[in-house]
Design a protein around this motif. Structure first.
Motif, short mmCIF file in Angstrom:
data_model
loop_
_atom_site.label_atom_id
_atom_site.label_comp_id
_atom_site.label_asym_id
_atom_site.label_seq_id
_atom_site.Cartn_x
_atom_site.Cartn_y
_atom_site.Cartn_z
N GLY A 159 -7.97 2.81 0.48
CA GLY A 159 -7.56 2.63 -0.89
C GLY A 159 -8.69 2.03 -1.71
O GLY A 159 -9.80 1.81 -1.21
N GLN A 160 -8.39 1.71 -2.96
CA GLN A 160 -9.40 1.14 -3.86
C GLN A 160 -9.58 -0.35 -3.65
O GLN A 160 -10.54 -0.93 -4.13
CB GLN A 160 -9.02 1.43 -5.32
CG GLN A 160 -8.02 0.46 -5.94
CD GLN A 160 -6.60 0.64 -5.43
OE1 GLN A 160 -6.29 1.58 -4.69
NE2 GLN A 160 -5.71 -0.25 -5.85
N GLY A 161 -8.63 -0.95 -2.94
CA GLY A 161 -8.70 -2.38 -2.67
C GLY A 161 -7.98 -3.21 -3.72
O GLY A 161 -7.81 -2.79 -4.86
N THR A 162 -7.55 -4.40 -3.31
CA THR A 162 -6.94 -5.35 -4.23
C THR A 162 -7.51 -6.73 -3.94
O THR A 162 -7.62 -7.15 -2.79
CB THR A 162 -5.39 -5.34 -4.10
OG1 THR A 162 -4.81 -6.18 -5.10
CG2 THR A 162 -4.91 -5.78 -2.73
N GLN A 163 -7.92 -7.42 -5.00
CA GLN A 163 -8.59 -8.71 -4.87
C GLN A 163 -7.58 -9.82 -4.63
O GLN A 163 -6.59 -9.94 -5.37
CB GLN A 163 -9.39 -9.03 -6.13
CG GLN A 163 -10.05 -10.40 -6.13
CD GLN A 163 -11.22 -10.50 -5.17
OE1 GLN A 163 -12.07 -9.63 -5.12
NE2 GLN A 163 -11.24 -11.59 -4.39
N THR A 223 5.21 3.25 2.64
CA THR A 223 4.51 2.06 2.17
C THR A 223 4.33 1.06 3.32
O THR A 223 5.25 0.86 4.12
CB THR A 223 5.29 1.39 1.02
OG1 THR A 223 5.40 2.33 -0.06
CG2 THR A 223 4.57 0.15 0.53
N VAL A 224 3.15 0.46 3.36
CA VAL A 224 2.86 -0.60 4.32
C VAL A 224 2.61 -1.90 3.53
O VAL A 224 2.08 -1.85 2.41
CB VAL A 224 1.67 -0.23 5.23
CG1 VAL A 224 0.39 -0.01 4.44
CG2 VAL A 224 1.47 -1.25 6.33
N CYS A 259 0.86 -1.18 0.00
CA CYS A 259 0.00 0.00 0.00
C CYS A 259 0.90 1.22 0.00
O CYS A 259 1.54 1.54 1.02
CB CYS A 259 -0.93 0.00 1.20
SG CYS A 259 -1.91 1.51 1.38
N ALA A 260 0.97 1.88 -1.14
CA ALA A 260 1.76 3.11 -1.27
C ALA A 260 0.90 4.29 -0.87
O ALA A 260 -0.26 4.39 -1.30
CB ALA A 260 2.24 3.26 -2.70
#
Length: 115
Positions: free
Chosen positions: A106-110, A77-78, A21-22
């Motif tokens: 954030g927008q999320g990541t699948q 970044t985490v 996560c930037a």
């Protein structure tokens, strides 16, 4: 405030993924960061959290011992290292920070765990 997740994908059970996560727009090094996940039809679930210095972490019972949250304050970044993935880890994963009582996402990541 911007949070941009990456690193999701399709992985077989037992496999690993590392989410990133930037961030930008706030003082990252002094901010508590969290990872959440959400499955359609269910509430968003806290997965892990880490303090600004990276010295204190928390985990949901369902991921403890398998997932590791970390951060790089020089890169704002985490990360979330996910090992021994299970089908029940399938979800959209979100990065989160709370600033002055306001939650930013954030927008999320699948992440899909399937054979």
């Amino acid at each position: 405030v911007q949070l941009v997740e990456s690193g999701g994908g399709l992985v077989q059970p037992g496999g690993s993924l590392r989410l990133s996560c930037a961030t930008s727009g706030f003082t990252f090094s002094s901010s508590y960061m969290r990872w959440y996940r959400q499955v359609p039809g269910k509430e968003r679930e806290l997965v892990a959290g880490i303090d600004g210095a990276g010295g204190s972490t928390i985990y949901a019972a369902s991921v403890k011992g398998r997932f590791t949250i970390s951060r790089d304050n020089a890169k704002n970044t985490v990360y979330l290292q996910m090992n021994s993935l299970k089908p029940e880890d399938t979800a959209v994963y979100y990065c989160n920070v709370r600033l002055w009582g306001v939650h930013y996402w954030g927008q999320g990541t699948q992440v899909t765990v399937s054979s």
